[in-house]
Design an enzyme around this catalytic site. Structure first.
Site, mmCIF file in Angstrom:
data_model
loop_
_atom_site.group_PDB
_atom_site.id
_atom_site.type_symbol
_atom_site.label_atom_id
_atom_site.label_comp_id
_atom_site.label_asym_id
_atom_site.label_seq_id
_atom_site.Cartn_x
_atom_site.Cartn_y
_atom_site.Cartn_z
ATOM 1 N N ASP A 43 9.158 -28.058 -23.749
ATOM 2 C CA ASP A 43 8.973 -29.296 -23.421
ATOM 3 C C ASP A 43 9.439 -29.794 -22.391
ATOM 4 O O ASP A 43 10.247 -29.238 -21.639
ATOM 5 C CB ASP A 43 9.781 -30.022 -24.688
ATOM 6 N N ASN A 45 7.130 -31.032 -19.696
ATOM 7 C CA ASN A 45 6.055 -30.781 -18.423
ATOM 8 C C ASN A 45 5.683 -32.219 -18.060
ATOM 9 O O ASN A 45 5.492 -32.193 -16.846
ATOM 10 C CB ASN A 45 4.925 -30.382 -19.127
ATOM 11 N N ARG A 47 7.452 -35.033 -17.975
ATOM 12 C CA ARG A 47 8.669 -35.652 -17.143
ATOM 13 C C ARG A 47 8.526 -35.069 -15.983
ATOM 14 O O ARG A 47 9.202 -35.573 -14.941
ATOM 15 C CB ARG A 47 9.824 -35.496 -18.094
ATOM 16 N N TRP A 48 8.677 -33.557 -15.926
ATOM 17 C CA TRP A 48 8.688 -32.991 -14.778
ATOM 18 C C TRP A 48 7.592 -33.495 -13.624
ATOM 19 O O TRP A 48 7.988 -33.821 -12.499
ATOM 20 C CB TRP A 48 8.433 -31.438 -14.926
ATOM 21 N N HIS A 60 1.997 -29.349 -16.766
ATOM 22 C CA HIS A 60 1.416 -28.299 -17.681
ATOM 23 C C HIS A 60 1.177 -27.005 -16.713
ATOM 24 O O HIS A 60 1.529 -25.973 -17.273
ATOM 25 C CB HIS A 60 0.152 -28.753 -18.452
ATOM 26 N N SER A 88 0.784 -28.578 -30.521
ATOM 27 C CA SER A 88 1.104 -28.706 -32.142
ATOM 28 C C SER A 88 -0.264 -29.729 -32.781
ATOM 29 O O SER A 88 -1.111 -30.122 -32.024
ATOM 30 C CB SER A 88 2.216 -29.725 -32.194
ATOM 31 N N THR A 89 0.057 -29.563 -34.056
ATOM 32 C CA THR A 89 -0.998 -30.202 -34.793
ATOM 33 C C THR A 89 -1.179 -31.823 -34.294
ATOM 34 O O THR A 89 -2.197 -32.533 -34.577
ATOM 35 C CB THR A 89 -1.054 -30.188 -36.366
ATOM 36 N N TRP A 92 -3.042 -33.274 -30.914
ATOM 37 C CA TRP A 92 -4.696 -33.938 -30.696
ATOM 38 C C TRP A 92 -4.686 -35.341 -30.255
ATOM 39 O O TRP A 92 -5.587 -36.071 -30.013
ATOM 40 C CB TRP A 92 -5.284 -33.652 -32.004
ATOM 41 N N ARG A 94 -3.010 -37.052 -28.071
ATOM 42 C CA ARG A 94 -3.045 -37.212 -26.662
ATOM 43 C C ARG A 94 -4.270 -37.577 -26.100
ATOM 44 O O ARG A 94 -5.363 -37.395 -26.778
ATOM 45 C CB ARG A 94 -2.424 -35.919 -25.876
ATOM 46 N N LEU A 154 6.450 -6.432 -27.044
ATOM 47 C CA LEU A 154 6.782 -7.664 -27.447
ATOM 48 C C LEU A 154 5.488 -8.352 -28.136
ATOM 49 O O LEU A 154 4.348 -8.314 -27.680
ATOM 50 C CB LEU A 154 7.269 -8.433 -26.319
ATOM 51 N N ARG A 211 15.547 -25.011 -26.850
ATOM 52 C CA ARG A 211 14.572 -26.436 -26.451
ATOM 53 C C ARG A 211 15.299 -26.911 -25.269
ATOM 54 O O ARG A 211 16.443 -27.544 -25.146
ATOM 55 C CB ARG A 211 14.836 -27.445 -27.574
HETATM 56 C C1 FPP Z 1 5.362 -30.466 -24.178
HETATM 57 O O1 FPP Z 1 5.608 -31.009 -22.939
HETATM 58 C C2 FPP Z 1 4.319 -29.530 -23.736
HETATM 59 C C3 FPP Z 1 3.065 -29.285 -24.239
HETATM 60 C C4 FPP Z 1 2.730 -30.181 -25.130
HETATM 61 C C5 FPP Z 1 2.332 -28.106 -23.905
HETATM 62 C C6 FPP Z 1 3.107 -26.893 -23.606
HETATM 63 C C7 FPP Z 1 2.079 -26.109 -22.572
HETATM 64 C C8 FPP Z 1 2.398 -25.260 -21.718
HETATM 65 C C9 FPP Z 1 3.737 -24.803 -21.266
HETATM 66 C C10 FPP Z 1 1.166 -24.790 -20.756
HETATM 67 C C11 FPP Z 1 -0.110 -24.436 -21.390
HETATM 68 C C12 FPP Z 1 0.093 -23.228 -22.187
HETATM 69 C C13 FPP Z 1 -0.038 -21.837 -22.441
HETATM 70 C C14 FPP Z 1 0.162 -21.155 -23.630
HETATM 71 C C15 FPP Z 1 -0.814 -21.235 -21.260
HETATM 72 P P1 FPP Z 1 5.466 -32.687 -22.818
HETATM 73 O O2 FPP Z 1 3.916 -32.852 -22.227
HETATM 74 O O3 FPP Z 1 5.239 -33.437 -24.165
HETATM 75 O O4 FPP Z 1 6.443 -33.286 -21.790
HETATM 76 P P2 FPP Z 1 7.139 -34.359 -21.784
HETATM 77 O O5 FPP Z 1 7.773 -34.688 -23.346
HETATM 78 O O6 FPP Z 1 8.095 -34.546 -20.558
HETATM 79 O O7 FPP Z 1 5.772 -35.717 -22.000
#
Ligand code: FPP
Length: 263
Positions: A43, A45, A47-48, A60, A88-89, A92, A94, A154, A211
């Site tokens: 989680d 991405n 915000r980063w 991402h 996640s389910t 979609w 987004r 793994l 997390r």
């Molecule tokens: C949540 O961050 C992250 C996701 C919904 C996707 C996770 C995906 C990746 C790490 C990259 C692609 C995956 C693979 C397997 C190659 P968020 O977008 O909800 O972040 P936020 O809560 O800060 O908005």
């Protein structure tokens, strides 16, 4: 074990991520008490990226680099199972552009990484309602599963179009069908029966859930399997998450006493 891992990491990262800190932490690991199964909610991405004034896509993309590092580290540590929540389910909901970016990154990751994953003995195991994913993703997953199926290292569970409630509903339906057909009686249904009908059938439940990004939710992830899992939490955002954070999580996990409801 410590010396082997430290040497390996020094070779790969001559400057070291945090050099001496990493080695000090490594020395604290009890190699006889490694978690067999680690689960991660990737989680933060968005915000980063926002904090850098960038579109979410960059978050991402940066998140894939974290995934690479953590898969390698788990493999070098002889962790047996790593389950990562990739889509996640509910994701979609987004914007379509963001969903497309996530699917494209997944396909790119699988084709780019499969050789190295195989060299490291990683077995790719997607879990979730996979038949609802776009055809290009299904094809990339099929390739990765096929190429890695004989690997003995793994097991990388990629949770895709995954929802814990959906997983339990599917298990309940499959069990009900067996009861209907007479191959299973209601009295025979126990914890093992349910576990055996989940996507993670045959795998141990996660020992450690990580997390990042500061939230305290389970977010519909592995609802059944997390019953006695140790939870480790950090405010570090997923794109900044590296093996040093993983080692911190493992060291803290090893300091906890797990009672599984006993005394
Ligand atoms: C949540 O961050 C992250 C996701 C919904 C996707 C996770 C995906 C990746 C790490 C990259 C692609 C995956 C693979 C397997 C190659 P968020 O977008 O909800 O972040 P936020 O809560 O800060 O908005």
């Amino acid at each position: 074990m410590y010396n082997r891992i430290a040497r390996l990491w020094r070779q790969k990262e001559p400057q070291g991520q945090s050099g001496a800190d990493l080695e000090k932490l490594l020395a604290k690991i009890d190699w006889n008490r490694m978690p067999r199964h680690i689960a991660i909610i990737m989680d933060g991405n968005g915000r980063w990226a926002n904090s850098r004034g960038l579109p979410r896509f960059f978050g991402h993309k940066a998140g894939v680099e974290s995934l690479r590092d953590i898969v390698r580290a788990c493999s070098e540590f002889n962790v047996q199972f790593l389950t990562v929540y990739a889509f996640s389910t509910e994701n979609w909901k987004r914007p379509q552009d963001e969903v497309n970016v996530l699917m494209d990154l997944l396909v790119e990751y699988l084709y780019k990484e499969i050789d190295e994953l195989c060299q490291e003995g990683v077995k790719v195991n997607p879990i979730g309602k996979l038949n609802e994913l776009p055809p290009g993703v299904i094809e990339a997953l099929r390739m990765a599963v096929e190429r890695s199926k004989i690997n003995k290292g793994l097991v990388l569970n990629l949770a895709l179009n995954y929802g814990g409630r959906t997983e339990i509903i599917e298990a309940v339906r499959a069990i009900a069908l067996k009861v209907n057909s007479g191959s299973l009686s209601v009295d025979q249904i126990d914890v093992n029966t349910v576990s055996q009908h989940l996507y993670t059938s045959g795998q141990p439940d996660p020992d450690l859930l990580i997390r990042p990004s500061g939230d305290f939710r389970v977010s519909n992830f592995l609802l059944w399997q997390l019953a006695y899992t140790e939870f480790w939490h950090t405010t570090v955002l997923w794109p900044d998450f590296r093996r040093i954070h993983l080692i911190n999580a493992i060291v803290e996990y090893q300091s906890r006493e797990r009672r599984f409801g006993g005394l």
